[in-house]
Scaffold this active site. Structure first.
Site: not given
Length: 592
Positions: A188, A231, A524
């Site tokens: 990620d 994220h 996600s």
């Protein structure tokens, strides 16, 4: 009558059939220094090389009587001879990544040893939010005691507390599966080593953008080092956040933060996405290879592309052969469209549902969907201070507010001045002073929020309140450009706006502080729920193979939608308790 170039907010534009000539620009008085501070800075860098070269993946036919490494080195030398600049070698799949000119690509295509040349396609985070500390060295013993307030809606939806806190006392049950000895590799945007939620879980990482072993979610934007949007931190904490390790939370929320689905897993972090959530195929391939080399059991990828890649597909096939269970997000376009790597047969594709187990409209669907997980309004950890929280206080009353994206963080108390639509520096009138004030600015008028903010700042505002002009709420707005100078800026509802207008001239406090937890939506967010459940089931029976474990997850899922596997829900919502029970039942040796 004034004419404005921008005639809409947040992407909504009003079409004009005729745009008259603009009147001469009037010079306005601005506070000293604010004109320079509010000018945007732009990067002149480009992704295109000056020589017209492109980044590609070159796969060669295996050479007889040569090791994979020797073959790859020979291939790389062949590519260099025609002018390619090699950046990565992938011996496991007979592939290299390189920058090539059109002439070099044509020469490679004519090489009989070259199987294919394909673009090093971009990949992106699915569900990216908007927004050198020391790296933690070594893992701490995980906390075993916390609070049931850390159990998020998503955690409960996948039955995780039923596995490791069956009596609901906020403590890990002795001997219960909680992810111990299972390595989960997050591919990620990196993580924040300052956040306490992952201190016990993190055992190592690799930054494939900076080429070092510190996979921090940081990067330079216009030459300035900035933290990313969190994220990777959000997805990692959904899996591995530990009990009782709280940081800065929103007032009234659980002070211990959140718990992960598998709070005692070992966490590996591979950074392949930059601070904007963008990456490329070569780094994804390099990351999955690295995960394999580190002994990872599970790889979780909340990223992808709508285009497939033969080289990437082969890399995931090799990872499966090595025993890794790969899990990836389906994407957030809400269409019947396959994303990759989720679309490869060797990868579990994860879609999203809301808190009512209804299909999330943004979740991509199709025959490739394997499972679904909670993906709407998921609360998890983010970059420290990366989730702004707004508070407005006036005349002893607090007004709920929502900070604008890219706002500055800080507290300011001063006289509130009503600035109308904020279309000019002079809109704030005689009440404005370069010594500072709080600007109350109405939404609307065909003016971007950043223009309103610039004008208020040039008039001397040290904090800004945006007043909504509809009953839809008080936020979801943006200042558009993170590179500009901003002051604490937050938005209030229409009802609060009307009340605050009556308090103009009084002292008002605007407090925009950075929280360490954030609610996000996307496939996600659903993906790490499935990865966490996989870790729980595997820790219940480590003797299972990755193929057997995938079957356990799919067969134990709660069927949703049409009976059996369908395009929106796959086999259904992943269920930890059911998966652990089935894993123990099928364990080829006595389960611990």
């Amino acid at each position: 009558m004034k004419r404005w170039v921008w005639l809409g907010l947040l992407g909504g534009a009003v079409a004009c059939t005729k745009v008259p000539e603009r009147p001469p620009v009037e010079t306005e008085d601005v506070c000293p220094g604010t004109e320079e501070m509010s000018l945007p800075t732009r990067s002149q860098s480009s992704l295109d090389a000056e020589d017209g070269s492109e980044s590609v993946l070159i796969t060669f036919r295996p050479r007889v009587s040569a090791s994979a490494m020797a073959s790859t080195d020979a291939f790389a030398e062949d590519a260099r001879r025609v002018g390619a600049h090699v950046s990565h070698r992938f011996p496991r799949i007979n592939t290299i990544a390189a920058n090539v000119t059109p002439e070099a690509r044509a020469a490679l295509a004519n090489n009989p040893d070259v199987l294919r040349v394909e673009p090093n396609r971009p990949v992106h985070a699915f569900g990216m939010p908007s927004l050198s500390p020391s790296l933690w060295q070594g893992a701490l013993p995980p906390n075993t005691r916390g609070s049931t307030g850390e159990y998020t809606d998503g955690l409960k939806a996948v039955q995780a507390p039923q596995v490791w806190d069956a009596n609901g006392d906020g403590e890990l049950d002795v001997g219960a599966p909680s992810g111990t000895n299972i390595k989960v590799c997050i591919i990620d945007s990196g993580w924040d080593s300052r956040h306490p939620e992952l201190a016990a879980a993190y055992i190592g990482g690799k930054d494939f953008l900076d080429g070092d072993d510190e996979p921090l979610d940081q990067g330079k934007v216009d030459g300035v080092l900035q933290w990313g949007g969190g994220h990777g931190m959000h997805t990692a904490a959904t899996i591995a956040a530990q009990l009782g390790a709280g940081a800065h939370v929103r007032p009234g929320e659980e002070p211990n933060g959140v718990a992960g689905v598998a709070p005692t897993v070992s966490l590996l972090v591979a950074r392949v996405l930059n601070v904007n959530g963008d990456g490329n195929t070569a780094n994804v391939i390099a990351a999955i290879d690295w995960c394999v080399s580190q002994g990872a059991n599970i790889a979780s990828l909340s990223l992808g592309s709508v285009a497939d890649s033969d080289a990437e597909k082969l890399a995931f096939e090799k990872a499966q052969e090595a025993g890794v269970l790969a899990i990836a997000a389906t994407g957030n376009r809400g269409t019947n469209e396959t994303s990759y790597p989720a679309g490869y047969d060797t990868v579990i594709a994860v879609g999203a549902v809301d808190s009512n187990s209804a299909w999330a409209p943004f979740s991509q669907y199709g025959d490739f969907v394997s499972l679904v997980g909670p993906g709407v309004g998921v609360l998890s950890a983010t970059i420290v201070g990366g989730a702004p929280y707004g508070d407005v206080q006036a005349a002893g009353t607090r007004y709920a507010s929502e900070p604008l994206e890219y706002t500055a963080v800080g507290v300011y108390t001063g006289k509130m001045v009503y600035c109308g639509l904020g279309e000019r520096v002079s809109s704030c009138g005689q009440g404005a002073t370069c010594d500072g004030f709080v600007a109350l600015v109405d939404r609307g008028g065909g003016i971007l929020f950043q223009e309103k903010a610039r004008n208020a700042i040039r008039a001397g505002a040290k904090a800004i309140i945006i007043g909504n002009n509809t009953t839809e709420g008080g936020g979801g707005f943006t200042l558009t450009d993170p590179a500009e100078y901003w002051v604490p800026t937050t938005a209030v509802t229409l009802a609060s706006t009307n009340t605050l207008k009556g308090l103009a001239g009084q002292d008002v406090t605007v407090d925009v502080s950075g929280l360490d937890y954030l609610r996000q939506s996307g496939t996600s967010m659903a993906t790490p729920h499935v990865a966490g459940v996989a870790a729980l089931a595997w820790s219940a029976c480590p003797a299972l193979t990755n193929v057997q474990l995938r079957a356990v997850l799919q067969e134990s899922a709660h069927d949703l939608g049409d009976t059996g596997k369908d395009q929106k829900f796959g086999y259904g919502l992943v269920q930890a308790k059911a998966a652990v029970d089935l894993a123990k039942l099928r364990c080829p040796s006595p389960a611990p």
